[in-house]
Motif scaffolding. Sequence first.
Motif, short mmCIF file in Angstrom:
data_model
loop_
_atom_site.label_atom_id
_atom_site.label_comp_id
_atom_site.label_asym_id
_atom_site.label_seq_id
_atom_site.Cartn_x
_atom_site.Cartn_y
_atom_site.Cartn_z
N CYS A 203 0.82 -1.22 0.00
CA CYS A 203 0.00 0.00 0.00
C CYS A 203 0.85 1.27 0.00
O CYS A 203 0.33 2.36 -0.23
N GLY A 260 -3.19 4.07 2.24
CA GLY A 260 -4.49 3.41 2.34
C GLY A 260 -4.49 2.06 1.64
O GLY A 260 -3.57 1.71 0.90
N TYR A 261 -5.57 1.31 1.84
CA TYR A 261 -5.67 -0.07 1.34
C TYR A 261 -6.03 -0.17 -0.14
O TYR A 261 -6.06 -1.27 -0.69
N TYR A 281 -6.36 1.00 11.58
CA TYR A 281 -7.07 2.23 11.23
C TYR A 281 -6.91 3.28 12.33
O TYR A 281 -7.82 4.07 12.57
N GLY A 287 -5.36 5.56 5.67
CA GLY A 287 -6.33 6.03 4.69
C GLY A 287 -7.78 5.90 5.18
O GLY A 287 -8.04 5.70 6.36
#
Length: 374
Positions: A203, A260-261, A281, A287
């Motif tokens: 990522c 982010g993913y 998270y 993200g």
Amino acid sequence: MTARKAQAPFRYDIVGSFLRPQALKEKRAAFAKGEIDAQALRSAEDEAIRKLVAQEKAVGLRAVTDGELRRRYWHLDFLAALEGVTEVSAEHWSVAFKGAQPKAATVKITGKIDFGKHPFLDDFRFVQEAAGGALVKFTIPSPSMLHLICCVRATDYAPIPQYEDEDQLFHDIAIAYQHAIRAFYDAGCRYLQLDDTSWGEFCDAGKRKAYAERGFDLDIIAKKYVEMINLALEAKPADMVITMHICRGNFRSTWFSSGGYEPVAETLFGGCQVDGFFLEYDSERAGGFEPLRFIQNQQVVLGLVTSKAPELENEEDVIARIREAAQYVPLDHLCLSPQCGFSSTEEGNLLTEEDQWAKLRLIRRIAERVWEDA
């Protein structure tokens, strides 16, 4: 009254590792100096694990772990004990944490990969006995990690003749993990977690660029990893839960990946057949929740509470983020946990034991406010 959620992962759950008690750290140091033998160290570990399990039960956890208290690293201890894998010293880590660095070590593939007489089976049996009937969650590194460490991160990788065909390597790693899954199941394990930092690296825009410059196509590798993991999961019995924890690095409250993913979401969330994902998270480095739109029928455990710092999150803020995530995954498929363990290596993060228990009490309070079946 609504019945509590019956199957793992639970509404308030944990990633796995806990801070090593000071007394155990002292015993490990004494062992390193040759002042005590291996049996004395293991006895100290046994005592610490029994105490930890009691504390986990007291805080209300539905599944308990051994805290990884016997391990130096979250991953290398397991990987080095696989057949065909050898631990070697390293001048430095192939990934750089944003701060302090752990003691460098790595593994190399030196023969046919398999899962044989592995010491983690006895480790599982001990915590199963110590749990006294409570469900035990056991953690091991994901199949991806062996390939990532040896074949992608390493700049000097040269395949042994047996694995010049890389597809054979992927296949043998998967079959080794099939053997591991069956062995843990036969020992009584019903809740197993695969810990994986490869997806955090995939990522990260900077890491993607660096790997591309070395000739790696991470999109192709990601698909190979999902295929490998799914082949391993073919050994999973119906009454066993296997989840995956995705991490961006966790050493002494530092990290080594961000982003982010989205770059992996469709391949991973849409294709990997684990029962649930534990997702980091706790900061902007992870993200937004939009990539969760690719989640299929898996449970998603939101790591909204950091294990890296002692300050407690605001309950209302965490609840608001859970509601935001529920725009992409039904609330019934969401759970809550710390973003990672508290001690991915024996050194541990920069908080106290009381801080870690306060984090778990916070997670339970929030979960009981959000879900009727918590």
